[in-house]
Design a protein around this motif. Structure first.
Motif, short mmCIF file in Angstrom:
data_model
loop_
_atom_site.label_atom_id
_atom_site.label_comp_id
_atom_site.label_asym_id
_atom_site.label_seq_id
_atom_site.Cartn_x
_atom_site.Cartn_y
_atom_site.Cartn_z
N PRO A 1 0.87 -1.21 0.12
CA PRO A 1 -0.11 0.06 -0.14
C PRO A 1 0.77 1.30 -0.02
O PRO A 1 1.96 1.08 0.46
CB PRO A 1 -0.78 -0.02 1.29
CG PRO A 1 -0.67 -1.75 1.60
CD PRO A 1 0.62 -2.09 1.05
N THR A 2 0.24 2.51 -0.62
CA THR A 2 0.86 3.74 -0.46
C THR A 2 0.73 4.25 1.12
O THR A 2 1.70 4.82 1.68
CB THR A 2 0.16 4.69 -1.35
OG1 THR A 2 0.44 4.12 -2.63
CG2 THR A 2 0.65 6.02 -1.34
N TRP A 3 -0.39 3.82 1.60
CA TRP A 3 -0.79 4.46 3.24
C TRP A 3 -1.55 3.16 3.94
O TRP A 3 -2.05 2.64 3.30
CB TRP A 3 -1.43 5.43 2.91
CG TRP A 3 -1.81 6.23 4.56
CD1 TRP A 3 -1.24 6.86 5.49
CD2 TRP A 3 -3.12 5.80 5.02
NE1 TRP A 3 -1.78 6.99 6.39
CE2 TRP A 3 -2.97 6.64 6.23
CE3 TRP A 3 -4.28 5.25 4.72
CZ2 TRP A 3 -4.12 6.42 7.11
CZ3 TRP A 3 -5.49 5.36 5.41
CH2 TRP A 3 -5.30 5.79 6.61
N GLU A 4 -1.30 3.01 5.09
CA GLU A 4 -2.19 2.00 5.63
C GLU A 4 -2.42 2.60 7.22
O GLU A 4 -1.51 3.06 7.90
CB GLU A 4 -1.11 0.92 5.94
CG GLU A 4 -2.00 -0.24 6.69
CD GLU A 4 -1.13 -1.55 6.24
OE1 GLU A 4 -0.15 -1.80 6.39
OE2 GLU A 4 -1.72 -2.70 6.29
N TYR A 5 -3.45 2.37 7.47
CA TYR A 5 -3.98 2.50 8.74
C TYR A 5 -3.90 1.29 9.66
O TYR A 5 -4.60 0.21 9.40
CB TYR A 5 -5.32 3.21 9.25
CG TYR A 5 -5.90 3.26 10.64
CD1 TYR A 5 -4.98 4.46 11.51
CD2 TYR A 5 -6.63 2.30 11.03
CE1 TYR A 5 -5.54 4.29 13.04
CE2 TYR A 5 -6.83 2.29 12.42
CZ TYR A 5 -6.43 3.28 13.38
OH TYR A 5 -6.74 3.34 14.62
N GLN A 6 -3.13 1.01 10.59
CA GLN A 6 -3.20 -0.16 11.62
C GLN A 6 -3.06 0.25 13.26
O GLN A 6 -2.22 1.25 13.28
CB GLN A 6 -2.18 -0.96 11.42
CG GLN A 6 -1.96 -2.18 12.04
CD GLN A 6 -0.78 -3.32 11.38
OE1 GLN A 6 -0.86 -3.42 10.29
NE2 GLN A 6 0.10 -3.30 12.48
N ASP A 7 -3.42 -0.37 14.02
CA ASP A 7 -3.89 0.04 15.46
C ASP A 7 -2.55 -0.50 16.00
O ASP A 7 -1.78 -1.34 15.45
CB ASP A 7 -5.06 -0.70 16.07
CG ASP A 7 -5.34 0.39 17.18
OD1 ASP A 7 -4.66 0.94 17.79
OD2 ASP A 7 -6.79 0.16 17.60
N ASP A 8 -2.09 -0.12 17.30
CA ASP A 8 -1.05 -0.46 17.64
C ASP A 8 -1.55 -1.04 19.40
O ASP A 8 -1.70 -0.06 20.15
CB ASP A 8 0.18 0.51 18.01
CG ASP A 8 1.43 0.14 18.80
OD1 ASP A 8 1.43 -1.26 18.75
OD2 ASP A 8 2.28 1.03 19.04
N PRO A 9 -1.43 -2.43 19.61
CA PRO A 9 -0.96 -3.49 18.89
C PRO A 9 -2.11 -3.74 17.52
O PRO A 9 -3.24 -3.12 18.04
CB PRO A 9 -1.00 -4.49 19.64
CG PRO A 9 -1.70 -4.23 20.79
CD PRO A 9 -1.79 -2.81 21.02
N ALA A 10 -1.74 -4.45 16.62
CA ALA A 10 -2.71 -4.49 15.63
C ALA A 10 -4.08 -5.11 16.06
O ALA A 10 -5.17 -4.88 15.44
CB ALA A 10 -1.97 -5.19 14.46
N THR A 11 -3.91 -6.20 16.90
CA THR A 11 -4.96 -6.71 17.15
C THR A 11 -6.31 -6.11 18.01
O THR A 11 -7.29 -6.61 18.27
CB THR A 11 -4.82 -8.09 18.18
OG1 THR A 11 -3.93 -7.72 19.19
CG2 THR A 11 -3.76 -9.17 17.25
N ASP A 12 -5.89 -4.84 18.36
CA ASP A 12 -6.73 -3.99 18.89
C ASP A 12 -7.83 -3.54 18.18
O ASP A 12 -8.83 -2.99 18.73
CB ASP A 12 -6.26 -2.70 19.82
CG ASP A 12 -5.52 -3.33 21.16
OD1 ASP A 12 -5.73 -4.37 21.56
OD2 ASP A 12 -4.91 -2.35 21.90
N PHE A 13 -7.65 -3.57 16.79
CA PHE A 13 -8.68 -3.16 15.75
C PHE A 13 -9.16 -4.19 14.96
O PHE A 13 -8.05 -4.66 14.06
CB PHE A 13 -7.97 -2.02 15.31
CG PHE A 13 -8.70 -1.38 14.08
CD1 PHE A 13 -10.26 -1.28 14.24
CD2 PHE A 13 -8.27 -1.02 12.74
CE1 PHE A 13 -10.87 -0.74 13.29
CE2 PHE A 13 -9.25 -0.66 11.76
CZ PHE A 13 -10.55 -0.44 11.87
N TYR A 14 -10.18 -5.05 15.10
CA TYR A 14 -10.59 -6.00 14.30
C TYR A 14 -11.97 -5.98 14.30
O TYR A 14 -12.97 -6.19 14.88
CB TYR A 14 -10.24 -7.32 14.90
CG TYR A 14 -10.39 -8.45 14.12
CD1 TYR A 14 -10.53 -8.45 12.74
CD2 TYR A 14 -10.90 -9.85 14.85
CE1 TYR A 14 -10.47 -9.69 12.00
CE2 TYR A 14 -11.38 -10.73 14.07
CZ TYR A 14 -11.00 -11.01 12.68
OH TYR A 14 -11.34 -11.93 12.20
#
Length: 466
Positions: A365-378
């Motif tokens: 991707p050019t840009w990506e949103y991901q939470d930290d830690p990733a598993t907090d956003f599902y």
């Protein structure tokens, strides 16, 4: 091309007491920066929430809501069915709303069946049903510049038909592949259509039609590619978008973990074939991205999309213009977290798409949103994302009924939590950045398919007092 964009300028007024409370209690202000709506050089501050009004239709309610940035409901529409699933505010203030019609023949997530248009005062102007024992509309609809509407629908292919076409491991009851119809709402006439079934290939039985080497034909759909556990719901297309300059259609194909682009500038006959149309491909795929394993040019290690939703072009008036924004849901077995990704298409001067090393890029991707830690956003299903004029992105975590706006660095600067009370009457519950409400439900079934923000000066709102 959905252009329900947040305005680049507005001045939102609030009661003095509310301003004091918000300023005192909340570390991030919910108020947008003031700007002059007559100044074409107005810029946005990504540190402030993009001003506007957010539209959404809870999946288990018959109401559609329009809220302001303080979480206050400013308008509602009442329908006689739950949504099926998308809703849009049109440029004259009317509401375009899908509806759910129960089917005794076929059931799957996203079931629709009807479409209706309502005035601001909730008068139904017209309705249309596309459902029978062999077809059923679902999920999304796209308004075209000519006033026609693109609708996604399932269609039945019996076990005998699938077998005759070279299919194997056929589910009981056959397959329900997807097709598109273009509807003239004024006459009720279907003026154009495209069927995935017309563009299949199989490498199982040389004595049957559509036989060929799948890897040699990325423009075709492998009849025997099936996502495990999905049964008769073969494609499960969950979004449709349109690019007016290219006259191309984008489809988010959930059960293939990819999105497709096809030509719209074709006759019905050309759309059913492999030649003709603006791009000389007929109705074959012009582009696909997310999972090259579907056309035998990759493995699971190359997969980039996981049960995604809401793939759409970013409109020309927004940061990232021409790129594609996708809510990448994730997968219980393979990737139990969600992201929002923006990709740049490998488009050439002919507005077609180039292969790189045998596959459709990009590699990342050019840009990506991901939470930290990733598993907090599902978000296991539904959900969506929208690019805003200040460069921020509005994200809808559908299963949680949670909407939030993030800056490009991932900082969350606005958040809203929808919930239902014990009597099943919907109520709006605003929250603020850092409120910790991004992951869970707050009572009742709060599923929301998508949320779309509209500019205060959007033509559908400009003449109204909100």
């Amino acid at each position: 091309m959905k252009g329900h964009n947040c305005p680049i300028f507005t001045q939102i007024t609030h009661r003095f007491v509310r301003v004091l409370l918000i300023t005192f209690l909340f570390p991030f202000s919910l108020l947008a920066a003031e700007s002059d709506p007559n100044d074409p050089n107005t810029t946005y501050d990504p540190n402030d929430p993009c001003p506007g009004y957010t539209l959404f239709a809870p999946m288990n309610a018959q109401k559609t809501y329009l809220i302001d940035n303080d979480g206050e409901t400013v308008h509602t529409w009442q329908a006689d069915s739950t949504p099926g699933l998308s809703v849009y505010l049109l440029d004259n203030g009317d509401l375009l709303r899908t509806g759910k019609v129960t089917s005794t023949r076929f059931t799957a997530g996203g079931l629709g069946g009807s479409l209706a248009r309502y005035t601001w005062d909730n008068e139904q102007l017209w309705s249309y049903e596309y459902t029978s024992d062999t077809v059923h509309s679902h999920h999304d609809v796209e308004l075209l510049p000519n006033g026609h509407l693109l609708m996604i629908a399932w269609e039945l292919k019996t076990e005998a038909e699938v077998l005759a076409a070279g299919g194997e491991d056929i589910p009981d009851g056959g397959l329900w592949p997807d097709h598109l119809i273009e509807l003239d709402p004024n006459s009720g006439e279907v003026t154009w259509q495209w069927h995935a079934w017309d563009h299949i290939i199989q490498d199982v039985d040389a004595s049957k039609p559509n036989y060929g080497v799948v890897a040699d034909h990325p423009e075709l759909i492998d009849l025997n590619y099936r996502l495990q556990g999905k049964g008769s719901d073969w494609h499960h297309i969950n979004a449709v978008d349109y690019h007016p300059a290219f006259n191309q259609i984008m489809l988010s194909v959930h059960n293939f973990n990819e999105f497709w682009i096809i030509d719209h500038n074709s006759t019905v006959e050309e759309a059913a074939g492999h030649s003709g149309g603006q791009y000389s491909r007929g109705g074959d795929l012009l582009y696909r991205w997310g999972n090259p394993e579907t056309y035998d040019r990759g493995t699971s290690d190359d997969q980039q999309l996981y049960l995604q939703h809401d793939a759409k072009w970013i409109t020309d008036d927004l940061p990232g213009a021409g790129h594609v924004l996708i809510f990448n849901n994730g997968d219980q077995q393979l990737r139990k977290w969600s992201t929002v990704v923006e990709i740049e298409l490998p488009i050439n001067d002919a507005n077609t798409y180039d292969l790189t090393n045998g596959v459709y890029g990009p590699n990342e991707p050019t840009w990506e949103y991901q939470d930290d830690p990733a598993t907090d956003f599902y978000a296991t299903n539904i959900s969506g994302a929208q690019r805003l004029p200040n460069g921020n992105t509005l994200i809808c975590n559908g299963p949680a009924g949670n909407f939030f706006e993030v800056k490009t660095d991932g900082t969350k600067i606005w958040e809203y939590q929808y919930s239902t009370d014990s009597s099943s009457n919907t109520r709006a519950v605003p929250s603020v950045p850092g409120g910790g409400q991004g992951g869970g439900q707050t009572g009742g079934q709060v599923n929301v398919f998508r949320a779309e923000r509209y500019l205060p000066d959007y033509s559908g709102l400009a003449t109204l007092e909100l």
